[in-house]
Design an enzyme around this catalytic site. Structure first.
Site, PDB file in Angstrom:
ATOM      1  N   ARG A 256      33.217  16.721  40.026  1.00  0.00           N
ATOM      2  CA  ARG A 256      34.599  16.580  39.529  1.00  0.00           C
ATOM      3  C   ARG A 256      35.330  15.332  40.031  1.00  0.00           C
ATOM      4  O   ARG A 256      36.553  15.350  40.184  1.00  0.00           O
ATOM      5  CB  ARG A 256      35.443  17.812  39.848  1.00  0.00           C
TER       6      ARG A 256
ATOM      7  N   SER B 222      40.152  24.995  34.765  1.00  0.00           N
ATOM      8  CA  SER B 222      40.182  25.428  36.162  1.00  0.00           C
ATOM      9  C   SER B 222      41.341  24.763  36.893  1.00  0.00           C
ATOM     10  O   SER B 222      41.535  23.550  36.782  1.00  0.00           O
ATOM     11  CB  SER B 222      38.894  25.031  36.875  1.00  0.00           C
TER      12      SER B 222
ATOM     13  N   GLU C 202      42.152  20.947  40.809  1.00  0.00           N
ATOM     14  CA  GLU C 202      41.340  20.150  39.890  1.00  0.00           C
ATOM     15  C   GLU C 202      42.248  19.503  38.859  1.00  0.00           C
ATOM     16  O   GLU C 202      41.987  18.394  38.396  1.00  0.00           O
ATOM     17  CB  GLU C 202      40.298  21.031  39.181  1.00  0.00           C
TER      18      GLU C 202
HETATM   19  N1  EPU Z   1      34.269  35.149  39.578  1.00  0.00           N
HETATM   20  C1  EPU Z   1      35.005  36.248  39.991  1.00  0.00           C
HETATM   21  N2  EPU Z   1      36.233  36.429  39.453  1.00  0.00           N
HETATM   22  C2  EPU Z   1      36.772  35.594  38.539  1.00  0.00           C
HETATM   23  C3  EPU Z   1      36.014  34.474  38.114  1.00  0.00           C
HETATM   24  C4  EPU Z   1      34.768  34.276  38.652  1.00  0.00           C
HETATM   25  O1  EPU Z   1      34.559  37.022  40.834  1.00  0.00           O
HETATM   26  O2  EPU Z   1      37.896  35.825  38.114  1.00  0.00           O
HETATM   27  C5  EPU Z   1      32.909  34.964  40.103  1.00  0.00           C
HETATM   28  C6  EPU Z   1      31.864  35.163  39.009  1.00  0.00           C
HETATM   29  O3  EPU Z   1      31.520  36.493  38.875  1.00  0.00           O
HETATM   30  C7  EPU Z   1      30.727  34.304  39.499  1.00  0.00           C
HETATM   31  C8  EPU Z   1      31.418  33.165  40.233  1.00  0.00           C
HETATM   32  O4  EPU Z   1      32.739  33.623  40.528  1.00  0.00           O
HETATM   33  O5  EPU Z   1      29.943  34.998  40.412  1.00  0.00           O
HETATM   34  C9  EPU Z   1      31.453  31.877  39.412  1.00  0.00           C
HETATM   35  O6  EPU Z   1      32.188  32.086  38.209  1.00  0.00           O
HETATM   36  P1  EPU Z   1      31.860  31.303  36.845  1.00  0.00           P
HETATM   37  O7  EPU Z   1      30.453  31.507  36.471  1.00  0.00           O
HETATM   38  O8  EPU Z   1      32.914  31.682  35.874  1.00  0.00           O
HETATM   39  O9  EPU Z   1      31.955  29.788  37.225  1.00  0.00           O
HETATM   40  P2  EPU Z   1      33.079  28.983  37.960  1.00  0.00           P
HETATM   41  O10 EPU Z   1      32.484  28.436  39.207  1.00  0.00           O
HETATM   42  O11 EPU Z   1      34.326  29.773  38.112  1.00  0.00           O
HETATM   43  C10 EPU Z   1      32.563  26.649  36.896  1.00  0.00           C
HETATM   44  C11 EPU Z   1      33.446  25.482  36.491  1.00  0.00           C
HETATM   45  C12 EPU Z   1      33.897  25.631  35.058  1.00  0.00           C
HETATM   46  C13 EPU Z   1      32.684  25.756  34.154  1.00  0.00           C
HETATM   47  C14 EPU Z   1      31.883  26.973  34.596  1.00  0.00           C
HETATM   48  C15 EPU Z   1      30.622  27.177  33.775  1.00  0.00           C
HETATM   49  C16 EPU Z   1      34.736  24.600  38.360  1.00  0.00           C
HETATM   50  C17 EPU Z   1      36.016  24.639  39.115  1.00  0.00           C
HETATM   51  N3  EPU Z   1      34.623  25.462  37.342  1.00  0.00           N
HETATM   52  O12 EPU Z   1      33.367  27.822  36.911  1.00  0.00           O
HETATM   53  O13 EPU Z   1      34.580  24.421  34.729  1.00  0.00           O
HETATM   54  O14 EPU Z   1      33.076  25.895  32.800  1.00  0.00           O
HETATM   55  O15 EPU Z   1      31.494  26.796  35.984  1.00  0.00           O
HETATM   56  O16 EPU Z   1      29.609  26.439  34.274  1.00  0.00           O
HETATM   57  O17 EPU Z   1      33.865  23.794  38.677  1.00  0.00           O
HETATM   58  C18 EPU Z   1      36.702  23.350  34.645  1.00  0.00           C
HETATM   59  O18 EPU Z   1      36.249  22.555  35.450  1.00  0.00           O
HETATM   60  O19 EPU Z   1      37.869  23.258  34.178  1.00  0.00           O
HETATM   61  C19 EPU Z   1      35.874  24.461  34.232  1.00  0.00           C
HETATM   62  C20 EPU Z   1      36.332  25.419  33.442  1.00  0.00           C
END
Ligand code: EPU
Length: 306
Positions: free
Chosen positions: A179, A228, A298
């Site tokens: 990022r 995010s 972010e």
């Molecule tokens: N989780 C929770 N509660 C929630 C959301 C997530 O417990 O409300 C847990 C999920 O169950 C999972 C873990 O957190 O175990 C990761 O969640 P997720 O797979 O949704 O991925 P993320 O890390 O929250 C990242 C990127 C997203 C991208 C997704 C898909 C960042 C900050 N976020 O999300 O990017 O779309 O992976 O790969 O890096 C963005 O940057 O704006 C963005 C949306």
């Protein structure tokens, strides 16, 4: 009457400039105050001209695309917004030694471009289908998803430096990571060149649909969000931490932490930027109090009164 900056911008840009523009209408959060002016450049010369006039009048400027990663304070932005997404959004490609070189102007809509080139048999960016925003925004923040990021596919960037000079930066000479892409202060991304591979359009569609489906399953579909709020801290997920802090559904005014994904704030229609900022602070502080992790935003927060 003395000749002022507004007059010079009006004379230089004609219909390509607007004054006293509500940032609500140009950010997906649908919140925030007014910018002094907004220019809609049609080419590099216009972008150079805005930057030169801002230098002359000692005004700040900020390039934006779809405003999908920006929150502007309610007091507004004292300067000129360069809106690249309206008339500086072209992209083209050519085959080179069995691969494809794709060059996109900064305002090119990322997902739309990926779909168009995918239908032509050019692939590699399927992971980014569904990322709202433009090419310039995507490379500036090294947008990513599903373990991949845009800079992995970029070969060079064309940049307008603060001095007014346009330079081409080879990816090898740049620092980038999760990022972030390190760019000189005040630099504007003009275009990006990517090296991509041939793909069967049917395979492309299947893979793009898979990514979009997964995104829809996990992330809110309401219109007024900015993706995010926080970056993921090393080895953990901001969403998981905010969720574990019990913050899903918590609201300030019209801003609410999404029930679907805790790292998203949804503007339910009438949130002020202040509401959103207060909610961001609550999320940060509660996670910090409970885990000692200081989440880093972010989204880009701009405007007076910060
Ligand atoms: N989780 C929770 N509660 C929630 C959301 C997530 O417990 O409300 C847990 C999920 O169950 C999972 C873990 O957190 O175990 C990761 O969640 P997720 O797979 O949704 O991925 P993320 O890390 O929250 C990242 C990127 C997203 C991208 C997704 C898909 C960042 C900050 N976020 O999300 O990017 O779309 O992976 O790969 O890096 C963005 O940057 O704006 C963005 C949306």
């Amino acid at each position: 009457m003395t000749y002022d900056w507004q007059q010079e911008f009006a004379e230089t840009f004609g219909e390509k400039v607007k004054f006293n523009v509500s940032m609500k209408d140009y950010t997906t959060f649908y919140a925030g105050g007014n910018a002094w002016g907004m220019v809609f450049p049609a080419g590099v010369e216009d972008i150079k001209e805005v930057s030169a006039l801002c230098r002359k009048w000692k005004m700040d400027f900020l390039p934006i695309g779809h405003g999908s990663n920006i929150l502007c304070t309610d007091s507004g932005y004292n300067g000129i917004i360069i809106n690249l997404a309206k008339d500086y959004r072209g992209f083209r490609w050519e085959e080179r030694e069995g691969r494809y070189v794709v060059r996109a102007e900064a305002g090119a809509a990322l997902t739309q471009m990926i779909r168009v080139i995918g239908a032509e048999g050019i692939g590699g960016l399927e992971f980014a289908c569904g990322i709202p925003g433009t090419m310039g925004g995507a490379v500036s923040g090294n947008a990513g998803a599903f373990g991949d990021s845009i800079m992995e596919h970029v070969s060079s960037l064309e940049i307008l430096k603060k001095t007014g000079e346009v330079v081409c930066l080879d990816k090898g000479s740049m620092n980038y990571g999760y990022r972030y892409t390190e760019l000189e202060k005040g630099a504007v991304v003009i275009s990006a060149e990517m090296i991509l591979d041939a793909v069967n359009p049917e395979e492309f569609n299947k893979s793009a649909e898979r990514f979009i489906k997964e995104r829809r399953m996990k992330q809110p579909s309401e219109p007024y969000t900015a993706g995010s709020i926080f970056k993921n801290p090393e080895g953990d997920s901001a969403g998981r931490l905010i969720d574990a802090a019990g913050l899903k559904g918590v609201s300030v005014g019209g801003a609410v932490v999404s029930m679907k994904h805790a790292n998203f704030i949804v503007n339910c229609g009438n949130a002020s930027a202040r509401d959103i900022l207060e909610l961001i602070n609550i999320m940060h502080d509660k996670v910090f109090a409970e885990t000692g992790v200081s989440l880093e935003p972010e989204i880009k927060i701009i405007g007076k009164g910060l």
